[in-house]
Design a protein around this motif. Structure first.
Motif, PDB file in Angstrom:
ATOM      1  N   TRP A  72       8.930  38.858 -43.181  1.00 40.57           N
ATOM      2  CA  TRP A  72       7.818  39.051 -42.244  1.00 40.57           C
ATOM      3  C   TRP A  72       7.318  40.492 -42.294  1.00 40.57           C
ATOM      4  O   TRP A  72       6.125  40.745 -42.406  1.00 40.57           O
ATOM      5  CB  TRP A  72       8.255  38.730 -40.816  1.00 40.57           C
ATOM      6  CG  TRP A  72       8.542  37.296 -40.543  1.00 40.57           C
ATOM      7  CD1 TRP A  72       8.135  36.207 -41.290  1.00 40.57           C
ATOM      8  CD2 TRP A  72       9.327  36.768 -39.470  1.00 40.57           C
ATOM      9  NE1 TRP A  72       8.619  35.048 -40.741  1.00 40.57           N
ATOM     10  CE2 TRP A  72       9.348  35.356 -39.625  1.00 40.57           C
ATOM     11  CE3 TRP A  72      10.008  37.338 -38.392  1.00 40.57           C
ATOM     12  CZ2 TRP A  72      10.025  34.528 -38.734  1.00 40.57           C
ATOM     13  CZ3 TRP A  72      10.678  36.503 -37.505  1.00 40.57           C
ATOM     14  CH2 TRP A  72      10.685  35.121 -37.678  1.00 40.57           C
ATOM     15  N   THR A  73       8.256  41.421 -42.194  1.00 42.14           N
ATOM     16  CA  THR A  73       7.876  42.831 -42.102  1.00 42.14           C
ATOM     17  C   THR A  73       7.473  43.386 -43.456  1.00 42.14           C
ATOM     18  O   THR A  73       6.533  44.184 -43.549  1.00 42.14           O
ATOM     19  CB  THR A  73       9.053  43.650 -41.532  1.00 42.14           C
ATOM     20  OG1 THR A  73       9.597  42.977 -40.397  1.00 42.14           O
ATOM     21  CG2 THR A  73       8.599  45.042 -41.116  1.00 42.14           C
ATOM     22  N   SER A 119      13.062  37.684 -41.165  1.00 41.28           N
ATOM     23  CA  SER A 119      12.555  38.906 -40.532  1.00 41.28           C
ATOM     24  C   SER A 119      12.218  39.973 -41.567  1.00 41.28           C
ATOM     25  O   SER A 119      11.230  40.700 -41.414  1.00 41.28           O
ATOM     26  CB  SER A 119      13.576  39.447 -39.526  1.00 41.28           C
ATOM     27  OG  SER A 119      14.841  39.650 -40.129  1.00 41.28           O
ATOM     28  N   ASP A 136       3.939  42.264 -44.071  1.00 46.21           N
ATOM     29  CA  ASP A 136       2.963  42.465 -43.004  1.00 46.21           C
ATOM     30  C   ASP A 136       1.933  43.519 -43.407  1.00 46.21           C
ATOM     31  O   ASP A 136       2.280  44.603 -43.886  1.00 46.21           O
ATOM     32  CB  ASP A 136       3.682  42.895 -41.726  1.00 46.21           C
ATOM     33  CG  ASP A 136       2.728  42.990 -40.541  1.00 46.21           C
ATOM     34  OD1 ASP A 136       1.676  42.322 -40.582  1.00 46.21           O
ATOM     35  OD2 ASP A 136       3.030  43.731 -39.586  1.00 46.21           O
TER      36      ASP A 136
END
Length: 273
Positions: A202-203, A199, A206
């Motif tokens: 991912w962020t 997570s 991004d």
């Protein structure tokens, strides 16, 4: 026969290592070149005079640390919230009985096949009407909703835990919330480590969501790296972009090195039934 076979395995592993590290090596090589070497023909495979000042310029030409702070805030906030929310949802799917649980879980997994590009315009319109653009509230809401893949990981892990632990806790007067916090969650460190790494990365990496929802002041380092480095004529400075990108991957690598054992264990055990 054992020695040649082992040698072949080592050669394959070394080849895979070179394949995976090759792009990062090229990125580092570009970060050490000056602009003239980037434009040179034939290609200069190695910098003749490594320019370590590129890293200093990458830090000063834009507010690198400020945008890195924005990225770190969003990534940490989302990683913690989505891990807790996914663990709680995974516990419910694994240990609690309710009508339609299998159907709901199937629908949840099917959402992983939905391309993100399909939700871009609805997402922006929704948050714009709620006046939540240029804030970090969308990442809080996304985190509180959990992530389908992480819910699946926690569900698989909790399904494998002995039922006797739960029964003993119920005999001692524990409710479901206390059982989750005191027994199941502390035992799920491998999956927690996996969830935090996935997570966070991912962020942290991004580009689409920050570019869509945040202005230049609140945006993240991933967005600023894409267009922040240019000369007086507006031409991109590839060596500074590479230098900034090299420093950009350091937090994710550091996080992985810290919790790598838990990540490997979580990835290996969460798929068991």
């Amino acid at each position: 026969m054992v020695f040649p076979r082992r040698s072949a395995v080592y050669m394959l592993l070394v080849g895979a290592l070179v394949l995976f590290l090759g792009p990062f090596g090229w990125l580092l090589d570009t970060a050490l070149k000056d602009p003239s070497e980037l434009r040179a023909l034939p290609i200069h495979w190695w910098p003749h005079h490594p320019s370590f000042s590129n890293f200093r310029d990458a830090l000063t030409q834009i507010d690198y640390l400020g945008y890195a702070r924005n990225s770190l805030t969003i990534a940490t906030l989302y990683a913690v919230l989505v891990t807790l929310a996914s663990a709680w949802a995974g516990y419910g799917f694994a240990r609690l009985n309710a009508p339609g649980k299998r159907l709901i879980f199937s629908v949840l997994l099917s959402t992983m096949m939905l391309p993100q590009v399909l939700t871009l315009i609805p997402t922006y319109l929704l948050f714009a009407k709620m006046h939540l653009t240029n804030t970090y509230v969308p990442w809080v809401l996304w985190g509180l909703c959990g992530a389908p893949y992480l819910i699946f990981l926690f569900r698989q892990f909790f399904s494998n835990m002995p039922k006797e632990l739960e029964e003993a806790a119920i005999v001692d007067g524990c409710g479901q919330i206390r059982i989750f916090w005191r027994i199941f969650l502390p035992q799920s460190w491998p999956v927690i480590a996996t969830s935090l790494i996935l997570s966070f990365s991912w962020t942290w990496g991004d580009y689409i969501a920050p570019a869509l929802l945040l202005d230049d002041t609140h945006t993240t380092l991933a967005v600023k790296l894409a267009y922040g480095y240019h000369n007086a004529h507006g031409a991109p400075l590839g060596n500074l972009v590479a230098a900034g990108a090299v420093m950009y991957v350091v937090p994710v690598l550091a996080l992985f090195l810290i919790v790598q054992r838990g990540f490997v264990t979580g990835a290996a055990t969460s798929g068991l039934k």
